[in-house]
Design a protein around this motif. Structure first.
Motif, PDB file in Angstrom:
ATOM      1  N   ILE A  57       0.857  -1.178   0.000  1.00 53.42           N
ATOM      2  CA  ILE A  57       0.000   0.000   0.000  1.00 53.42           C
ATOM      3  C   ILE A  57       0.899   1.236   0.000  1.00 53.42           C
ATOM      4  N   PRO A  58       0.768   2.118  -0.983  1.00 54.23           N
ATOM      5  CA  PRO A  58       1.660   3.291  -1.064  1.00 54.23           C
ATOM      6  C   PRO A  58       1.266   4.344  -0.031  1.00 54.23           C
ATOM      7  N   LEU A  59       1.762   4.181   1.167  1.00 55.24           N
ATOM      8  CA  LEU A  59       1.407   5.070   2.261  1.00 55.24           C
ATOM      9  C   LEU A  59       2.112   6.416   2.113  1.00 55.24           C
ATOM     10  N   LEU A  60       1.333   7.480   2.001  1.00 58.43           N
ATOM     11  CA  LEU A  60       1.882   8.829   1.864  1.00 58.43           C
ATOM     12  C   LEU A  60       1.589   9.697   3.077  1.00 58.43           C
ATOM     13  N   ILE A  61       0.397   9.544   3.647  1.00 53.94           N
ATOM     14  CA  ILE A  61      -0.026  10.423   4.727  1.00 53.94           C
ATOM     15  C   ILE A  61      -0.793   9.627   5.776  1.00 53.94           C
ATOM     16  N   LEU A  62      -0.452   9.834   7.043  1.00 51.61           N
ATOM     17  CA  LEU A  62      -1.216   9.285   8.156  1.00 51.61           C
ATOM     18  C   LEU A  62      -1.873  10.448   8.891  1.00 51.61           C
ATOM     19  N   ALA A  63      -3.192  10.430   9.000  1.00 50.86           N
ATOM     20  CA  ALA A  63      -3.900  11.450   9.772  1.00 50.86           C
ATOM     21  C   ALA A  63      -4.147  10.906  11.172  1.00 50.86           C
ATOM     22  N   LEU A  64      -3.851  11.720  12.167  1.00 45.26           N
ATOM     23  CA  LEU A  64      -3.937  11.289  13.555  1.00 45.26           C
ATOM     24  C   LEU A  64      -4.923  12.148  14.326  1.00 45.26           C
ATOM     25  N   ASP A  95      10.403  14.930  18.620  1.00 41.61           N
ATOM     26  CA  ASP A  95      11.530  14.198  18.026  1.00 41.61           C
ATOM     27  C   ASP A  95      11.604  12.754  18.503  1.00 41.61           C
ATOM     28  N   LEU A  96      10.850  12.419  19.552  1.00 39.03           N
ATOM     29  CA  LEU A  96      10.880  11.054  20.084  1.00 39.03           C
ATOM     30  C   LEU A  96       9.846  10.147  19.424  1.00 39.03           C
ATOM     31  N   ILE A  97       9.004  10.691  18.566  1.00 39.59           N
ATOM     32  CA  ILE A  97       7.971   9.860  17.933  1.00 39.59           C
ATOM     33  C   ILE A  97       8.106   9.887  16.411  1.00 39.59           C
ATOM     34  N   THR A  98       9.313   9.971  15.946  1.00 34.22           N
ATOM     35  CA  THR A  98       9.539  10.035  14.507  1.00 34.22           C
ATOM     36  C   THR A  98       9.319   8.685  13.844  1.00 34.22           C
ATOM     37  N   ILE A  99       8.940   8.722  12.580  1.00 33.45           N
ATOM     38  CA  ILE A  99       8.897   7.557  11.701  1.00 33.45           C
ATOM     39  C   ILE A  99       9.872   7.833  10.574  1.00 33.45           C
ATOM     40  N   PRO A 100      10.853   6.967  10.369  1.00 31.91           N
ATOM     41  CA  PRO A 100      11.831   7.217   9.291  1.00 31.91           C
ATOM     42  C   PRO A 100      11.143   7.444   7.954  1.00 31.91           C
ATOM     43  N   GLY A 101      11.527   8.515   7.272  1.00 33.83           N
ATOM     44  CA  GLY A 101      10.955   8.814   5.962  1.00 33.83           C
ATOM     45  C   GLY A 101       9.726   9.685   6.011  1.00 33.83           C
ATOM     46  N   PHE A 102       9.317  10.116   7.226  1.00 33.26           N
ATOM     47  CA  PHE A 102       8.119  10.949   7.377  1.00 33.26           C
ATOM     48  C   PHE A 102       8.428  12.161   8.245  1.00 33.26           C
ATOM     49  N   SER A 103       7.741  13.269   7.959  1.00 30.80           N
ATOM     50  CA  SER A 103       7.765  14.423   8.854  1.00 30.80           C
ATOM     51  C   SER A 103       6.468  14.440   9.652  1.00 30.80           C
ATOM     52  N   PHE A 104       6.488  15.065  10.816  1.00 34.79           N
ATOM     53  CA  PHE A 104       5.339  15.065  11.718  1.00 34.79           C
ATOM     54  C   PHE A 104       4.929  16.492  12.025  1.00 34.79           C
ATOM     55  N   ILE A 132       3.670  12.822   7.292  1.00 41.73           N
ATOM     56  CA  ILE A 132       3.676  13.066   5.851  1.00 41.73           C
ATOM     57  C   ILE A 132       4.992  12.565   5.281  1.00 41.73           C
ATOM     58  N   ARG A 133       4.894  11.713   4.264  1.00 43.36           N
ATOM     59  CA  ARG A 133       6.107  11.127   3.697  1.00 43.36           C
ATOM     60  C   ARG A 133       7.022  12.207   3.123  1.00 43.36           C
ATOM     61  N   ASP A 134       8.319  12.040   3.352  1.00 37.26           N
ATOM     62  CA  ASP A 134       9.297  12.962   2.790  1.00 37.26           C
ATOM     63  C   ASP A 134       9.148  13.018   1.274  1.00 37.26           C
ATOM     64  N   GLY A 135       9.225  14.216   0.722  1.00 38.18           N
ATOM     65  CA  GLY A 135       9.087  14.399  -0.719  1.00 38.18           C
ATOM     66  C   GLY A 135       7.692  14.816  -1.142  1.00 38.18           C
ATOM     67  N   SER A 162      -9.010  20.718  14.565  1.00 41.32           N
ATOM     68  CA  SER A 162      -8.710  20.348  13.181  1.00 41.32           C
ATOM     69  C   SER A 162      -7.352  20.890  12.742  1.00 41.32           C
ATOM     70  N   LEU A 163      -6.803  20.223  11.754  1.00 44.56           N
ATOM     71  CA  LEU A 163      -5.587  20.663  11.069  1.00 44.56           C
ATOM     72  C   LEU A 163      -5.762  20.300   9.606  1.00 44.56           C
ATOM     73  N   THR A 164      -5.601  21.280   8.716  1.00 40.18           N
ATOM     74  CA  THR A 164      -5.842  21.084   7.283  1.00 40.18           C
ATOM     75  C   THR A 164      -4.591  21.421   6.501  1.00 40.18           C
ATOM     76  N   ILE A 165      -4.268  20.557   5.540  1.00 40.02           N
ATOM     77  CA  ILE A 165      -3.097  20.783   4.696  1.00 40.02           C
ATOM     78  C   ILE A 165      -3.497  20.715   3.227  1.00 40.02           C
ATOM     79  N   ASP A 166      -2.741  21.426   2.419  1.00 45.35           N
ATOM     80  CA  ASP A 166      -2.839  21.372   0.956  1.00 45.35           C
ATOM     81  C   ASP A 166      -1.623  20.582   0.476  1.00 45.35           C
ATOM     82  N   VAL A 167      -1.847  19.444  -0.171  1.00 44.76           N
ATOM     83  CA  VAL A 167      -0.741  18.600  -0.610  1.00 44.76           C
ATOM     84  C   VAL A 167      -0.800  18.425  -2.126  1.00 44.76           C
TER      85      VAL A 167
END
Length: 206
Positions: free
Chosen positions: A13-20, A30-39, A56-59, A78-83
């Motif tokens: 599954i091409p995971l690009l974004i996780l909404a929490l 900095d203690l809850i990072t996922i490699p390859g993603f920004s938080f 959000i996946r890097d890139g 709420s938090l809204t982003i334009d991707v």
């Protein structure tokens, strides 16, 4: 979380974004990072619980839309982003409503205020003319056997703004109790939208 991501990768599954939702207060992001993603996240300032965010996946190019990110503690967080996805703008919102109203609010007024804020957000996104996805822990049960005047008003707001609610099965099961309180809304005109529920134990919701 690692087993969750491993399962995602295993199924390609091409995971690009996780909404929490319910991120709570995070003094050390900095203690809850996922490699390859920004938080990114937004939290309550003077009380515990609540909060929303994204991995959000890097890139992936994105920007936070502050004017479309109302944050009313307990009622509409709420938090809204334009991707940029596949070369096109998409709007993604992460939204949380506490099941417990804030102090001096009745449950009825709490529910009404949530629906009003949702209606305003959906209406404000319309002029952007982009495909939008809103991912909510609304704590409103949409299983057909549990429809109430509140959930009926909630669905009316969704539909009159040109959105569909895509999740159709229970997302939280506790003993004999089960509910559909996690929703994905979209105004996409795609002829094929794939949705599903991943059975994972990283929280008390699927």
């Amino acid at each position: 979380m690692k087993s969750f991501l491993t399962n995602i990768i295993h199924h390609k599954i091409p995971l690009l974004i996780l909404a929490l939702q319910e991120t709570w207060n995070i003094p050390h992001p900095d203690l809850i990072t996922i490699p390859g993603f920004s938080f990114i996240h937004t939290e309550r300032k003077n009380s515990r619980g609540g909060g929303v965010g994204f991995f959000i996946r890097d890139g992936v190019n994105y920007k936070v839309l502050k004017e479309h990110s109302p944050f009313i503690p307990f009622t509409f967080e709420s938090l809204t982003i334009d991707v940029i996805l596949d070369g096109k703008h998409s709007i993604i919102s992460s939204i949380y409503r506490s099941p417990n109203p804030p102090k001096n609010f009745s449950l009825a007024s709490h529910n009404d205020s949530f629906i009003d804020h949702l209606d305003n957000l959906l209406h404000s996104l319309s002029p952007l003319s982009h495909t939008s996805y809103l991912l909510l822990d609304s704590n409103l049960n949409l299983l057909p056997s549990t429809i109430t005047p509140t959930t009926s008003n909630y669905l009316t707001s969704i539909h009159t703004n040109g959105y569909l609610q895509c999740i159709q099965k229970a997302t939280r099961i506790q003993g004999a109790s089960h509910s559909l309180i996690d929703h994905i809304l979209t105004n996409s005109n795609s002829h094929q939208i794939d949705t599903g529920i991943l059975i994972q134990d990283i929280s008390d919701h699927f």
